[in-house]
Scaffold this motif. Sequence first.
Motif, PDB file in Angstrom:
ATOM      1  N   PHE A   1      -4.943   0.739  -7.794  1.00  0.00           N
ATOM      2  CA  PHE A   1      -5.252  -0.735  -8.173  1.00  0.00           C
ATOM      3  C   PHE A   1      -4.692  -0.535  -9.665  1.00  0.00           C
ATOM      4  CE2 PHE A   1      -8.754  -0.560  -5.042  1.00  0.00           C
ATOM      5  CZ  PHE A   1      -8.767  -1.767  -4.589  1.00  0.00           C
ATOM      6  N   LEU A   2      -4.030  -1.999  -9.966  1.00  0.00           N
ATOM      7  CA  LEU A   2      -3.620  -2.330 -11.278  1.00  0.00           C
ATOM      8  C   LEU A   2      -4.194  -3.691 -11.471  1.00  0.00           C
ATOM      9  CD1 LEU A   2      -1.942  -1.782 -13.609  1.00  0.00           C
ATOM     10  CD2 LEU A   2       0.189  -2.639 -12.429  1.00  0.00           C
ATOM     11  N   GLN A   3      -5.019  -3.719 -12.663  1.00  0.00           N
ATOM     12  CA  GLN A   3      -5.186  -5.014 -13.102  1.00  0.00           C
ATOM     13  C   GLN A   3      -4.435  -5.615 -14.239  1.00  0.00           C
ATOM     14  OE1 GLN A   3      -8.749  -6.516 -12.203  1.00  0.00           O
ATOM     15  NE2 GLN A   3      -7.479  -8.449 -13.359  1.00  0.00           N
ATOM     16  N   VAL A   4      -3.785  -6.666 -14.191  1.00  0.00           N
ATOM     17  CA  VAL A   4      -2.932  -7.228 -14.809  1.00  0.00           C
ATOM     18  C   VAL A   4      -3.326  -8.710 -15.091  1.00  0.00           C
ATOM     19  CG1 VAL A   4      -0.378  -7.874 -15.335  1.00  0.00           C
ATOM     20  CG2 VAL A   4      -1.031  -6.084 -14.187  1.00  0.00           C
ATOM     21  N   CYS A   5      -3.703  -8.905 -16.420  1.00  0.00           N
ATOM     22  CA  CYS A   5      -4.485 -10.223 -16.866  1.00  0.00           C
ATOM     23  C   CYS A   5      -5.630 -10.483 -15.880  1.00  0.00           C
ATOM     24  CB  CYS A   5      -3.519 -11.590 -16.925  1.00  0.00           C
ATOM     25  SG  CYS A   5      -2.166 -11.096 -18.163  1.00  0.00           S
ATOM     26  N   ASP A   6      -5.735 -11.499 -15.093  1.00  0.00           N
ATOM     27  CA  ASP A   6      -6.567 -11.980 -14.063  1.00  0.00           C
ATOM     28  C   ASP A   6      -6.131 -11.527 -12.995  1.00  0.00           C
ATOM     29  OD1 ASP A   6      -8.344 -12.910 -16.262  1.00  0.00           O
ATOM     30  OD2 ASP A   6      -7.519 -14.903 -16.230  1.00  0.00           O
ATOM     31  N   VAL A   7      -5.250 -10.825 -12.609  1.00  0.00           N
ATOM     32  CA  VAL A   7      -4.431 -10.498 -11.140  1.00  0.00           C
ATOM     33  C   VAL A   7      -4.574  -9.138 -11.025  1.00  0.00           C
ATOM     34  CG1 VAL A   7      -2.486 -10.454  -9.810  1.00  0.00           C
ATOM     35  CG2 VAL A   7      -2.866 -12.323 -11.419  1.00  0.00           C
ATOM     36  N   LEU A   8      -5.366  -8.904  -9.776  1.00  0.00           N
ATOM     37  CA  LEU A   8      -5.659  -7.494  -9.368  1.00  0.00           C
ATOM     38  C   LEU A   8      -4.496  -7.149  -8.347  1.00  0.00           C
ATOM     39  CD1 LEU A   8      -7.497  -4.885  -9.485  1.00  0.00           C
ATOM     40  CD2 LEU A   8      -8.884  -5.945  -7.815  1.00  0.00           C
ATOM     41  N   ILE A   9      -4.062  -6.106  -8.555  1.00  0.00           N
ATOM     42  CA  ILE A   9      -2.887  -5.717  -7.475  1.00  0.00           C
ATOM     43  C   ILE A   9      -3.241  -4.416  -6.962  1.00  0.00           C
ATOM     44  CG2 ILE A   9      -0.525  -4.754  -7.681  1.00  0.00           C
ATOM     45  CD1 ILE A   9       0.066  -6.359 -10.162  1.00  0.00           C
ATOM     46  N   TYR A  10      -3.102  -4.203  -5.737  1.00  0.00           N
ATOM     47  CA  TYR A  10      -3.541  -3.043  -4.764  1.00  0.00           C
ATOM     48  C   TYR A  10      -1.993  -2.381  -4.176  1.00  0.00           C
ATOM     49  CZ  TYR A  10      -5.208  -0.749  -0.760  1.00  0.00           C
ATOM     50  OH  TYR A  10      -5.540   0.235   0.371  1.00  0.00           O
TER      51      TYR A  10
ATOM     52  N   GLN B   1      -2.127   1.141   6.616  1.00  0.00           N
ATOM     53  CA  GLN B   1      -3.044   2.153   6.125  1.00  0.00           C
ATOM     54  C   GLN B   1      -4.176   1.620   5.034  1.00  0.00           C
ATOM     55  OE1 GLN B   1      -3.067   5.458   7.113  1.00  0.00           O
ATOM     56  NE2 GLN B   1      -1.510   4.630   8.716  1.00  0.00           N
ATOM     57  N   ILE B   2      -4.100   0.278   5.005  1.00  0.00           N
ATOM     58  CA  ILE B   2      -4.662  -0.659   3.951  1.00  0.00           C
ATOM     59  C   ILE B   2      -6.286  -0.154   4.206  1.00  0.00           C
ATOM     60  CG2 ILE B   2      -5.786  -2.618   3.478  1.00  0.00           C
ATOM     61  CD1 ILE B   2      -3.006  -4.018   3.406  1.00  0.00           C
ATOM     62  N   ASP B   3      -6.890   0.263   3.250  1.00  0.00           N
ATOM     63  CA  ASP B   3      -8.367   1.038   3.488  1.00  0.00           C
ATOM     64  C   ASP B   3      -9.370  -0.088   2.955  1.00  0.00           C
ATOM     65  OD1 ASP B   3      -7.751   1.204   0.879  1.00  0.00           O
ATOM     66  OD2 ASP B   3      -8.398   3.279   0.805  1.00  0.00           O
ATOM     67  N   ILE B   4      -9.054  -1.463   2.719  1.00  0.00           N
ATOM     68  CA  ILE B   4      -9.749  -2.404   2.157  1.00  0.00           C
ATOM     69  C   ILE B   4      -9.469  -3.791   2.740  1.00  0.00           C
ATOM     70  CG2 ILE B   4     -10.106  -1.165  -0.240  1.00  0.00           C
ATOM     71  CD1 ILE B   4      -8.122  -3.631  -1.280  1.00  0.00           C
ATOM     72  N   ASP B   5     -10.498  -4.607   2.511  1.00  0.00           N
ATOM     73  CA  ASP B   5     -10.316  -6.055   2.889  1.00  0.00           C
ATOM     74  C   ASP B   5      -9.798  -6.452   1.564  1.00  0.00           C
ATOM     75  OD1 ASP B   5     -10.109  -8.732   3.445  1.00  0.00           O
ATOM     76  OD2 ASP B   5     -12.325  -8.849   3.944  1.00  0.00           O
ATOM     77  N   PRO B   6      -8.491  -6.860   1.444  1.00  0.00           N
ATOM     78  CA  PRO B   6      -7.778  -7.424   0.184  1.00  0.00           C
ATOM     79  C   PRO B   6      -8.620  -8.731  -0.470  1.00  0.00           C
ATOM     80  CG  PRO B   6      -6.067  -7.048   1.656  1.00  0.00           C
ATOM     81  CD  PRO B   6      -7.292  -6.766   2.417  1.00  0.00           C
ATOM     82  N   ALA B   7      -8.941  -9.599   0.370  1.00  0.00           N
ATOM     83  CA  ALA B   7      -9.700 -10.699  -0.210  1.00  0.00           C
ATOM     84  C   ALA B   7     -11.156 -10.273  -0.505  1.00  0.00           C
ATOM     85  CB  ALA B   7      -9.944 -11.769   1.140  1.00  0.00           C
ATOM     86  N   GLY B   8     -11.673  -9.114  -0.105  1.00  0.00           N
ATOM     87  CA  GLY B   8     -13.212  -8.834  -0.406  1.00  0.00           C
ATOM     88  C   GLY B   8     -13.250  -8.459  -2.010  1.00  0.00           C
ATOM     89  N   PRO B   9     -12.157  -7.510  -2.432  1.00  0.00           N
ATOM     90  CA  PRO B   9     -12.405  -7.050  -3.783  1.00  0.00           C
ATOM     91  C   PRO B   9     -11.570  -8.222  -4.832  1.00  0.00           C
ATOM     92  CG  PRO B   9     -11.024  -5.663  -2.913  1.00  0.00           C
ATOM     93  CD  PRO B   9     -11.579  -6.423  -1.699  1.00  0.00           C
ATOM     94  N   LYS B  10     -11.285  -9.298  -4.109  1.00  0.00           N
ATOM     95  CA  LYS B  10     -10.484 -10.248  -5.247  1.00  0.00           C
ATOM     96  C   LYS B  10      -8.869  -9.725  -5.198  1.00  0.00           C
ATOM     97  CE  LYS B  10     -13.976 -13.192  -4.723  1.00  0.00           C
ATOM     98  NZ  LYS B  10     -13.917 -14.069  -3.811  1.00  0.00           N
TER      99      LYS B  10
ATOM    100  N   ARG C   1      -5.116  -9.828  -5.322  1.00  0.00           N
ATOM    101  CA  ARG C   1      -4.446 -11.187  -5.490  1.00  0.00           C
ATOM    102  C   ARG C   1      -3.122 -10.633  -4.854  1.00  0.00           C
ATOM    103  NH1 ARG C   1      -1.889 -14.643  -4.187  1.00  0.00           N
ATOM    104  NH2 ARG C   1      -1.098 -16.503  -5.487  1.00  0.00           N
ATOM    105  N   VAL C   2      -2.570  -9.484  -5.135  1.00  0.00           N
ATOM    106  CA  VAL C   2      -1.286  -9.023  -4.622  1.00  0.00           C
ATOM    107  C   VAL C   2      -1.510  -7.521  -3.919  1.00  0.00           C
ATOM    108  CG1 VAL C   2       0.854  -8.430  -5.296  1.00  0.00           C
ATOM    109  CG2 VAL C   2      -0.143 -10.203  -6.696  1.00  0.00           C
ATOM    110  N   VAL C   3      -0.734  -7.389  -2.702  1.00  0.00           N
ATOM    111  CA  VAL C   3      -0.553  -5.950  -2.016  1.00  0.00           C
ATOM    112  C   VAL C   3       0.739  -5.757  -2.246  1.00  0.00           C
ATOM    113  CG1 VAL C   3      -1.003  -5.005   0.070  1.00  0.00           C
ATOM    114  CG2 VAL C   3      -2.635  -6.448  -0.628  1.00  0.00           C
ATOM    115  N   VAL C   4       1.163  -4.442  -2.833  1.00  0.00           N
ATOM    116  CA  VAL C   4       2.364  -4.073  -2.767  1.00  0.00           C
ATOM    117  C   VAL C   4       2.309  -2.897  -1.923  1.00  0.00           C
ATOM    118  CG1 VAL C   4       4.121  -2.920  -4.254  1.00  0.00           C
ATOM    119  CG2 VAL C   4       2.697  -4.596  -5.234  1.00  0.00           C
ATOM    120  N   SER C   5       3.349  -2.997  -0.971  1.00  0.00           N
ATOM    121  CA  SER C   5       3.644  -1.835  -0.210  1.00  0.00           C
ATOM    122  C   SER C   5       5.231  -1.499  -0.210  1.00  0.00           C
ATOM    123  CB  SER C   5       3.214  -2.374   1.254  1.00  0.00           C
ATOM    124  OG  SER C   5       4.053  -3.352   1.701  1.00  0.00           O
ATOM    125  N   GLY C   6       5.382  -0.490   0.748  1.00  0.00           N
ATOM    126  CA  GLY C   6       6.836  -0.129   0.966  1.00  0.00           C
ATOM    127  C   GLY C   6       6.908   0.219   2.224  1.00  0.00           C
TER     128      GLY C   6
END
Length: 152
Positions: free
Chosen positions: A70-79, A86-95, A97-102
Amino acid sequence: MIRVGLISDTHGLLRPQAVAALQGCDFIVHGGDIGDAAILETLRAIGPLTVVRGNNDREPWAADIPETAFLQVCDVLIYAVHDLSQIDIDPAGPKVRVVVSGHSHRPKIEERGGVLYVNPGSAGPRRFKLPIAVAELIVVGDAVTARIVELA
């Protein structure tokens, strides 16, 4: 305004064009399949680095790299995760805002359920006819925009 550079799938090749595109970033996220520890040192010299391990990062130097971050940038949480399957969370759950993948090597920006999914594509060796690319996020408070940057 905060600029976050996104790079993935370098597979041991950090192109000068990718380094140039990431210059001036406030943060950098590498989405895995790094291929060489020296790439991480070069990226850290540009700015603070968040990195996840890809499926090809099996060497001893990569053992301590997490599979998600995770990376918090201002009020935006990036996962960050290498492979979306392989996502191990519900992105909407921990708020998140951005999912970065490759993994797919396909640059893509898509919004689903209030979450922005960004794959910067591959900045390393060309795969098939897919473009060589990185991406960037522009964060202002709780607002975020993304764009793909194709490299010549």
